[in-house]
Design a protein around this motif. Structure first.
Motif, short mmCIF file in Angstrom:
data_model
loop_
_atom_site.label_atom_id
_atom_site.label_comp_id
_atom_site.label_asym_id
_atom_site.label_seq_id
_atom_site.Cartn_x
_atom_site.Cartn_y
_atom_site.Cartn_z
N GLY A 37 0.88 -1.15 0.00
CA GLY A 37 0.00 0.00 0.00
C GLY A 37 0.92 1.20 0.00
N GLU A 38 0.69 2.11 0.93
CA GLU A 38 1.60 3.24 0.99
C GLU A 38 2.61 3.10 2.10
OE1 GLU A 38 -0.48 6.99 0.79
OE2 GLU A 38 -1.69 6.11 -0.78
N GLU A 39 2.57 1.94 2.81
CA GLU A 39 3.56 1.73 3.85
C GLU A 39 4.93 1.65 3.18
OE1 GLU A 39 1.30 -0.50 3.08
OE2 GLU A 39 0.03 -0.98 4.81
N GLY A 87 -2.69 0.83 6.46
CA GLY A 87 -2.42 -0.57 6.14
C GLY A 87 -3.50 -1.52 6.60
MG LIG Z 1 -1.39 1.88 3.12
#
Ligand SMILES: [Mg+2]
Ligand SMILES: Nc1ncnc2c1ncn2[C@@H]1O[C@H](COP(=O)(O)OP(=O)(O)OP(=O)(O)O)[C@@H](O)[C@H]1O
Length: 113
Positions: A37-39, A87
């Protein structure tokens, strides 16, 4: 009919399973997948080399449901998976043309449940 695909955090799986069970959704397919994801991932050392791991272990659920179960299934996944943390996961809902129960040859809505 819809196919609900959810990507969730592995440690939330027991809670999601319980919430789905409580919502009378019993038939699910569960896979371990890698996702991003954006992690920004985490660091891992392999043979002495530090490496950034951007793909994190996730659980993927596939649930095929009749129209009247779509919203309750989504609500159950959210109930079990949501921790208000980045997340937490995502739910995708897509149309499903057909379903066949191999044992009986039943099709469509009859075969799903
Ligand atoms: Mg994310
Ligand atoms: N647009 C997408 N397409 C395919 N897979 C996705 C998509 N968005 C998320 N995923 C999958 O879902 C997992 C969990 O996503 P995640 O919850 O981090 O979404 P997010 O959009 O970054 O939201 P948040 O800001 O809450 O973290 C990802 O690791 C990835 O496997």
């Amino acid at each position: 009919m819809k196919l609900i695909i959810a990507v969730i955090q592995p440690h939330q799986l027991p809670a999601v399973k319980k919430a789905l069970y409580d919502a009378q959704v019993y038939k699910i397919t569960v896979s371990t997948v890698l996702g991003c994801g954006e992690e920004k991932g985490y660091h891992e050392t392999f043979r002495g080399v530090d490496k950034e791991v951007t793909l994190l272990k996730k659980i993927r659920l596939e649930i095929a449901v009749n129209a009247d179960f779509v919203e309750s299934t989504i609500a159950a996944i959210i109930k079990g998976a949501r921790t208000d943390t980045v997340g937490d996961g995502k739910i995708f809902v897509t149309g499903l043309d057909d379903c066949v129960r191999i044992r009986t040859g039943e099709r469509g809505s009859l075969a799903i449940g």
